[in-house]
Design an enzyme around this catalytic site. Structure first.
Site, PDB file in Angstrom:
ATOM      1  N   GLU A 410       0.846  -1.217   0.000  1.00 21.63           N
ATOM      2  CA  GLU A 410       0.000   0.000   0.000  1.00 21.63           C
ATOM      3  C   GLU A 410       0.880   1.265   0.000  1.00 21.63           C
ATOM      4  OE1 GLU A 410      -3.413  -0.163  -0.094  1.00 21.63           O
ATOM      5  OE2 GLU A 410      -3.711  -2.279   0.420  1.00 21.63           O
TER       6      GLU A 410
HETATM    7  C1  FAD Z   1       3.298  -9.797   0.029  1.00 24.77           C
HETATM    8  C2  FAD Z   1       3.084  -8.694  -0.946  1.00 24.77           C
HETATM    9  C3  FAD Z   1       1.836  -8.475  -1.484  1.00 24.77           C
HETATM   10  C4  FAD Z   1       1.640  -7.477  -2.435  1.00 24.77           C
HETATM   11  N1  FAD Z   1       0.411  -7.323  -3.018  1.00 24.77           N
HETATM   12  C5  FAD Z   1       0.291  -6.512  -4.097  1.00 24.77           C
HETATM   13  C6  FAD Z   1      -0.916  -6.504  -4.879  1.00 24.77           C
HETATM   14  O1  FAD Z   1      -1.885  -7.189  -4.558  1.00 24.77           O
HETATM   15  N2  FAD Z   1      -0.954  -5.724  -5.984  1.00 24.77           N
HETATM   16  C7  FAD Z   1       0.089  -4.938  -6.371  1.00 24.77           C
HETATM   17  O2  FAD Z   1      -0.030  -4.257  -7.382  1.00 24.77           O
HETATM   18  N3  FAD Z   1       1.243  -4.910  -5.640  1.00 24.77           N
HETATM   19  C8  FAD Z   1       1.367  -5.684  -4.529  1.00 24.77           C
HETATM   20  N4  FAD Z   1       2.537  -5.696  -3.807  1.00 24.77           N
HETATM   21  C9  FAD Z   1       3.639  -4.843  -4.234  1.00 24.77           C
HETATM   22  C10 FAD Z   1       3.933  -3.716  -3.274  1.00 24.77           C
HETATM   23  O3  FAD Z   1       2.934  -2.746  -3.344  1.00 24.77           O
HETATM   24  C11 FAD Z   1       5.327  -3.208  -3.621  1.00 24.77           C
HETATM   25  O4  FAD Z   1       6.235  -4.196  -3.179  1.00 24.77           O
HETATM   26  C12 FAD Z   1       5.642  -1.871  -2.986  1.00 24.77           C
HETATM   27  O5  FAD Z   1       4.870  -0.855  -3.566  1.00 24.77           O
HETATM   28  C13 FAD Z   1       7.137  -1.504  -3.123  1.00 24.77           C
HETATM   29  O6  FAD Z   1       7.577  -1.669  -4.439  1.00 24.77           O
HETATM   30  P1  FAD Z   1       8.925  -2.514  -4.717  1.00 24.77           P
HETATM   31  O7  FAD Z   1       8.768  -3.803  -4.017  1.00 24.77           O
HETATM   32  O8  FAD Z   1       9.164  -2.530  -6.159  1.00 24.77           O
HETATM   33  O9  FAD Z   1      10.044  -1.720  -3.964  1.00 24.77           O
HETATM   34  P2  FAD Z   1      10.865  -0.482  -4.549  1.00 24.77           P
HETATM   35  O10 FAD Z   1       9.935   0.509  -5.138  1.00 24.77           O
HETATM   36  O11 FAD Z   1      11.978  -0.986  -5.374  1.00 24.77           O
HETATM   37  O12 FAD Z   1      11.441   0.126  -3.195  1.00 24.77           O
HETATM   38  C14 FAD Z   1      12.591  -0.393  -2.538  1.00 24.77           C
HETATM   39  C15 FAD Z   1      13.000   0.582  -1.444  1.00 24.77           C
HETATM   40  O13 FAD Z   1      13.316   1.861  -2.028  1.00 24.77           O
HETATM   41  C16 FAD Z   1      12.516   2.872  -1.473  1.00 24.77           C
HETATM   42  N5  FAD Z   1      12.176   3.834  -2.527  1.00 24.77           N
HETATM   43  C17 FAD Z   1      11.620   3.605  -3.726  1.00 24.77           C
HETATM   44  N6  FAD Z   1      11.422   4.741  -4.405  1.00 24.77           N
HETATM   45  C18 FAD Z   1      11.862   5.732  -3.600  1.00 24.77           C
HETATM   46  C19 FAD Z   1      11.908   7.142  -3.710  1.00 24.77           C
HETATM   47  N7  FAD Z   1      11.435   7.808  -4.766  1.00 24.77           N
HETATM   48  N8  FAD Z   1      12.422   7.829  -2.689  1.00 24.77           N
HETATM   49  C20 FAD Z   1      12.855   7.216  -1.579  1.00 24.77           C
HETATM   50  N9  FAD Z   1      12.832   5.894  -1.399  1.00 24.77           N
HETATM   51  C21 FAD Z   1      12.344   5.152  -2.394  1.00 24.77           C
HETATM   52  C22 FAD Z   1      11.279   2.162  -0.937  1.00 24.77           C
HETATM   53  O14 FAD Z   1      10.635   2.902   0.102  1.00 24.77           O
HETATM   54  C23 FAD Z   1      11.885   0.862  -0.446  1.00 24.77           C
HETATM   55  O15 FAD Z   1      12.396   1.029   0.834  1.00 24.77           O
HETATM   56  C24 FAD Z   1       2.725  -6.653  -2.820  1.00 24.77           C
HETATM   57  C25 FAD Z   1       3.976  -6.856  -2.237  1.00 24.77           C
HETATM   58  C26 FAD Z   1       4.182  -7.873  -1.343  1.00 24.77           C
HETATM   59  C27 FAD Z   1       5.556  -8.095  -0.798  1.00 24.77           C
END
Ligand code: FAD
Length: 602
Positions: A410
């Site tokens: 979220e």
């Molecule tokens: C169990 C699980 C269920 C999920 N369910 C869904 C679902 O139903 N539908 C769906 O669409 N998604 C889902 N997700 C995805 C989830 O919403 C994303 O994992 C989340 O938004 C983070 O994206 P990412 O994993 O690519 O991390 P990244 O975006 O790569 O982030 C990695 C780190 O970098 C930081 N970061 C990234 N961008 C910035 C910035 N601009 N400035 C500062 N820090 C930054 C983040 O805060 C984090 O600490 C799910 C994830 C999990 C693990």
């Protein structure tokens, strides 16, 4: 219910306006209908979820699906759905309390429930056409179908608008072909409908589509294997591949390029619900911990009698209490705003959309604060259990693993922190929240000679309420100073944004706990609310510390010389108590109350 726009605080306005305790909604204000709903949901959780915890931990995905169907039979999936589409059409507070009390059994079920009722269904109720709503929402409301939400991709997580999935219009203009890869999709393993975001012809913004999924006739949709996760083990999470998946044009959600807006608004609702979904876990963790601590003896003494354990019990109680106070305060603000807009002639759909959007700042604040509190509670829960806390045989281990995801999905907590401050600045620029006026007054106050008179603090919370007012000044001083220094480039100074967000979060949470308690003291007595008073004071004490720390690091970073000295002096003034609370005594009082009642009892 307040019935004019003037009476209802706008989103973010809590920062610059004083709120009367009579104007906040508290869990003690639940109506008879809401109380019945809460009891029914708790009974369901106790019967259908908690006893089966080992099966959830053993990745029994079929059980999650089965219990979801039972939740559908009970009507719990349809609480937020309007009656016209087969739902119960209950208010926003009821929606939030259902998420709250259904969620503590296991994160596996609460994730499935949240993904289905929130991001899997809401985009259609909020943005769907009449035909789309008639066709899909009754099936989702009853649990005949389950929904999933496909936004994240391998290369597009926090940067959600950067997805590579494409939607290409057919030559006859009747359908789109979707191609791409989504990942981390909750409920993918048992859903019949997916909300899929894809880009049309290199558009700047993505577009949302309703995509039906039927395993027997998969229409180019291939599901990956179940992910092996740290926690929420029986929540189905898979990759989803779209290979020339044909979607009729009438299944586009809202308009072309509107997908990012849909995705973000669905997440606003998801965020407050996620905060709620962390509350009952906190309560249950504390209840389990206090019972164990009373039974477990070391040095011939129940460990619950040791001061070191009392600190943990008290802090866990105070953070759960503040979380409840803030979540239901915001939930009712949203409910009232929806009602106000409907009364003004908006459709329910439009009213709900705008109502939630208005409080997007509070939704982000809650998501961050409560997801971190539940993690801390589970961590201290393990510590209270000692070695047994580390064992799969006790409930703390899975509670800790399950809590961890709440800080990631979220919108990560980093992104939500920056969003909260960014949205506030935008609201100020649009004139929806006047930050400039109050910020200039703070500037004048800093230049003036401080009063050395000690006000009369004999009335309950008079000093605490003044402290909240001073913390608000601190935010205006720190954030105002940073905006002045960096202007639009502030966006690039993330450490400052995050520090400002921490100040904002602490203000909202602490103020909510104080207002709830003050309201309840007025209708009962100080004696009856003694432990609640202690929790509100304890929470505020920590909030002041955090504000001081974050304020200091920010001021040192953006100001120099005389300006820095003046701001640091202001900070000292704004974070100083005339009478410091004795938090050692406060913690003892709270812990003894929890021990006497054998549970989180507030
Ligand atoms: C169990 C699980 C269920 C999920 N369910 C869904 C679902 O139903 N539908 C769906 O669409 N998604 C889902 N997700 C995805 C989830 O919403 C994303 O994992 C989340 O938004 C983070 O994206 P990412 O994993 O690519 O991390 P990244 O975006 O790569 O982030 C990695 C780190 O970098 C930081 N970061 C990234 N961008 C910035 C910035 N601009 N400035 C500062 N820090 C930054 C983040 O805060 C984090 O600490 C799910 C994830 C999990 C693990």
């Amino acid at each position: 219910m307040a019935d004019t726009e003037k009476d209802i605080l706008r989103g973010g306005q809590f920062l610059v306006k004083e709120t009367n305790c009579e104007d906040v909604f508290t869990p003690e204000d639940f109506s008879e209908e809401q109380t019945m709903m809460k009891e029914s949901v708790m009974e369901f959780n106790d019967r259908e979820i908690i006893p089966h915890k080992p099966r959830f931990e053993a990745k029994d995905y079929a059980l999650t699906e089965e219990v979801m169907r039972k939740a559908g039979d009970m009507g719990f999936l349809s609480v937020a759905v309007p009656e016209a589409y087969g739902g119960m059409g209950m208010g926003f507070v009821s929606t939030v309390l259902t998420c709250d009390y259904i969620s503590s059994g296991t994160g596996s079920f609460s994730t499935a429930f949240g993904a289905h009722t929130g991001i899997g269904t809401m985009p259609i109720t909020l943005y769907g056409t009449e035909e789309q709503k008639q066709k899909y929402v009754p099936k989702l409301a009853s649990g005949e179908w389950f929904g999933a939400y496909c936004l994240t991709e391998p290369g597009a997580g926090s940067d959600a608008n950067s997805g590579k999935t494409t939607a290409t219009l057919s030559d006859d203009g009747k359908s789109y072909k979707i191609n791409g890869q989504k990942m981390w999709i909750s409920n993918a393993g048992f859903c019949s409908l997916m909300i899929v975001f894809a880009r049309i012809e290199g558009d700047k913004n993505i577009t949302g589509f309703i995509v039906e999924y039927n395993g027997e006739n998969p229409n180019g949709i291939v599901l990956g294997e179940e992910e092996h996760k740290l926690g929420i083990r029986a929540s189905s999470t898979r990759q989803v591949f779209f290979n020339d998946t044909v979607v009729p044009v009438e299944n586009m959600l809202a308009g072309r390029g509107e997908g990012f807006k849909i995705a973000m608004n669905a997440l606003n609702v998801g965020r407050i619900k996620l905060a709620a979904a962390c509350l009952d876990s906190q309560r249950r963790i504390l209840t389990t911990a206090v019972n164990y601590a009373k039974e477990r003896k070391q040095f011939k003494t129940p460990i619950a009698d040791f001061g070191a354990i009392k600190v943990k019990l008290a802090e866990m109680a105070a953070s759960a209490y503040a979380g409840e106070s803030a979540t239901y305060r915001a939930a009712k603000n949203i409910e009232d705003r929806i009602a106000m807009r409907e009364a003004a002639g908006n459709s329910h759909q439009e009213a709900e959309l705008k109502g939630v959007e208005e409080y997007a700042i509070e939704c982000s604040i809650l998501k961050v604060a409560v997801s971190e509190d539940v993690q801390n509670a589970a961590d201290e829960g393990i510590q209270i259990f000692g070695g047994m806390g580390f064992s799969e045989e006790t409930p703390m281990e899975s509670a800790w693993r399950d809590a961890r995801i709440a800080r990631i999905y979220e919108g990560t907590n980093e992104i939500n922190r920056m969003l909260a401050v960014g949205m506030l600045v935008k609201k100020a620029m649009k004139g929806h929240v006047d930050l400039l006026g109050p910020a200039s007054k703070v500037q004048e106050e800093l230049m003036g000679i401080p009063s050395f008179e000690t006000p009369d603090y004999s009335e309950l919370f008079s000093e605490e309420k003044q402290m909240i007012a001073k913390l608000k000044k601190t935010f205006l001083m720190v954030a105002g100073g940073a905006v002045q220094k960096f202007g639009p480039q502030l966006e690039e100074h993330q450490q400052l944004l995050i520090a400002a967000a921490d100040i904002l979060i602490e203000i909202y949470m602490a103020e909510s706990a104080i207002l709830r308690t003050e309201k309840n003291v007025k209708r009962t007595s100080e004696a009856e609310q003694s432990a609640q008073i202690a929790m509100a004071k304890l929470y505020l004490y920590h909030a002041v510390d955090i504000v001081e720390e974050k304020g200091k690091e920010s001021i040192i970073s953006f100001a120099e010389g005389d300006e820095q000295r003046m701001l640091l002096m202001g900070l000292k003034r704004f974070t100083k108590y005339a009478n410091y609370p004795d938090i050692v005594d406060l913690r003892i009082e709270i812990a003894e109350k929890v021990k006497a009642e054998n549970k989180y009892c507030f």
